[in-house]
Design an enzyme around this catalytic site. Structure first.
Site, PDB file in Angstrom:
ATOM      1  N   HIS A 194       0.806  -1.222   0.000  1.00  0.00           N
ATOM      2  CA  HIS A 194       0.000   0.000   0.000  1.00  0.00           C
ATOM      3  C   HIS A 194       0.836   1.268   0.000  1.00  0.00           C
ATOM      4  CE1 HIS A 194       0.278  -0.581   4.520  1.00  0.00           C
ATOM      5  NE2 HIS A 194       0.441   0.738   4.476  1.00  0.00           N
ATOM      6  N   SER A 212       4.682   1.841   8.018  1.00  0.00           N
ATOM      7  CA  SER A 212       4.305   0.839   7.024  1.00  0.00           C
ATOM      8  C   SER A 212       5.444   0.615   6.049  1.00  0.00           C
ATOM      9  CB  SER A 212       3.072   1.300   6.248  1.00  0.00           C
ATOM     10  OG  SER A 212       1.917   1.252   7.035  1.00  0.00           O
TER      11      SER A 212
END
Length: 307
Positions: free
Chosen positions: A133, A260
């Site tokens: 992502h 992330s």
């Protein structure tokens, strides 16, 4: 289904490959000292010797201050932080030294020209691993935002506005169809390709495929660039792995949005080996995409494609 979901896709021209890299190694505190059973294979390589970096050798760049919001918010919306109880993270200030310089602050510009932050880590001179992502937004309600990001500025060992190794900008990305087509959290991993071998200056990490029993007892380490701390500062924490699944690793290691794409890694004989790619927070444990055999093989192929 497995072959479809693990098929490689990229942000250049839509060329697709069937799945199917070893890696390198380096150095850090908290060496486990246990014997490890590696199901895949890993090729450790020595990292450059730690360097000495003072203000005179570090580039200062105030433009990085425009990047502050976690890229995960683009795909998933704003969610809770993933610090559980007392915050165990500690700031890394000697980011010009190995292994901290192999962790990179990512300054991401999406297709709609919005700016975001994430984390990535070198596995070779020209390839970084990160979350899927980070390179491909999937699930945004904002018109024009979904899909491959426009570009990513890679800043190794960033410390606030200081860039010990400068930066490189990439427009070349990889992920797999399990993420880009199905938005499955179990396939949330990707890669960033650099035109220049910036990783040859920083060193990089290895990665390997490990059995369930081995991973359950291992110490996981995570270092990255969280958005809840002063902008562009690197923070590290480590705890034992909580549990594992076929495609996920779960751990109570404190992280926050912006981390992330961080390496979840173990240490053996002073060398670092990625076991998962950090991607999600949770109420009691955080999690990352496990480096199982198909993931390992894809990373290996990506490295081979860009030596």
């Amino acid at each position: 289904m497995e072959e479809l979901d693990e098929s490689v896709t990229n942000g250049l021209d839509g060329e697709q490959f069937e799945e199917a890299e070893p890696a390198t190694a380096g150095d850090d505190p908290d060496d486990e000292g246990d014997a490890e059973s590696v199901e895949g294979y890993v090729v450790p390589q020595p990292s450059p010797a730690p360097g000495e970096f003072g203000p005179e050798s570090a580039e200062i760049d105030d433009t990085m201050e425009h990047f502050k919001i976690d890229i995960g918010n683009a795909s998933f919306g704003f969610g809770p932080e993933s610090v559980h109880g007392i915050d165990d993270r500690r700031q890394i200030t000697q980011t010009g030294n190995y292994p901290w310089r192999a962790h990179c602050s990512l300054l991401i510009t999406a297709a709609d020209n919005t700016n975001w932050i994430g984390t990535g880590w070198f596995v070779s001179p020209r390839l970084l691993i990160t979350a899927g992502h980070v390179v491909f937004i999937n699930g945004s309600s904002v018109p024009g935002q979904n899909g491959w990001v426009d570009r990513i500025r890679v800043v190794p060992g960033r410390n606030g506005s200081v860039k010990p190794y400068g930066e490189a900008t990439s427009t070349r990305f990889y992920s797999v169809k399990g993420w880009t087509q199905n938005a499955s959290q179990e396939y949330d991993y990707g890669a960033i390709v650099l035109d220049e071998p910036l990783g040859s200056q920083t060193g990089w990490f290895g990665f390997g495929v490990y059995g369930d029993d081995d991973l359950r007892g291992v110490t996981g380490n995570v270092s990255g660039y969280p958005g809840d701390k002063p902008s562009g500062t690197q923070w590290y924490a480590a705890r034992k792995v909580d549990s594992v699944g076929p495609r996920k690793v779960f751990y109570d290691i404190d992280t926050a949005g912006g981390q992330s794409g961080s390496a979840v890694y173990r240490i053996k004989n002073g060398a670092r080996y990625g076991i998962a790619v950090h991607a999600y927070g949770g109420a009691t444990v955080n999690s990352g995409t496990r480096i199982n055999r198909p993931v390992f093989d894809n990373i290996k192929q990506w490295k081979s494609n860009h030596p």
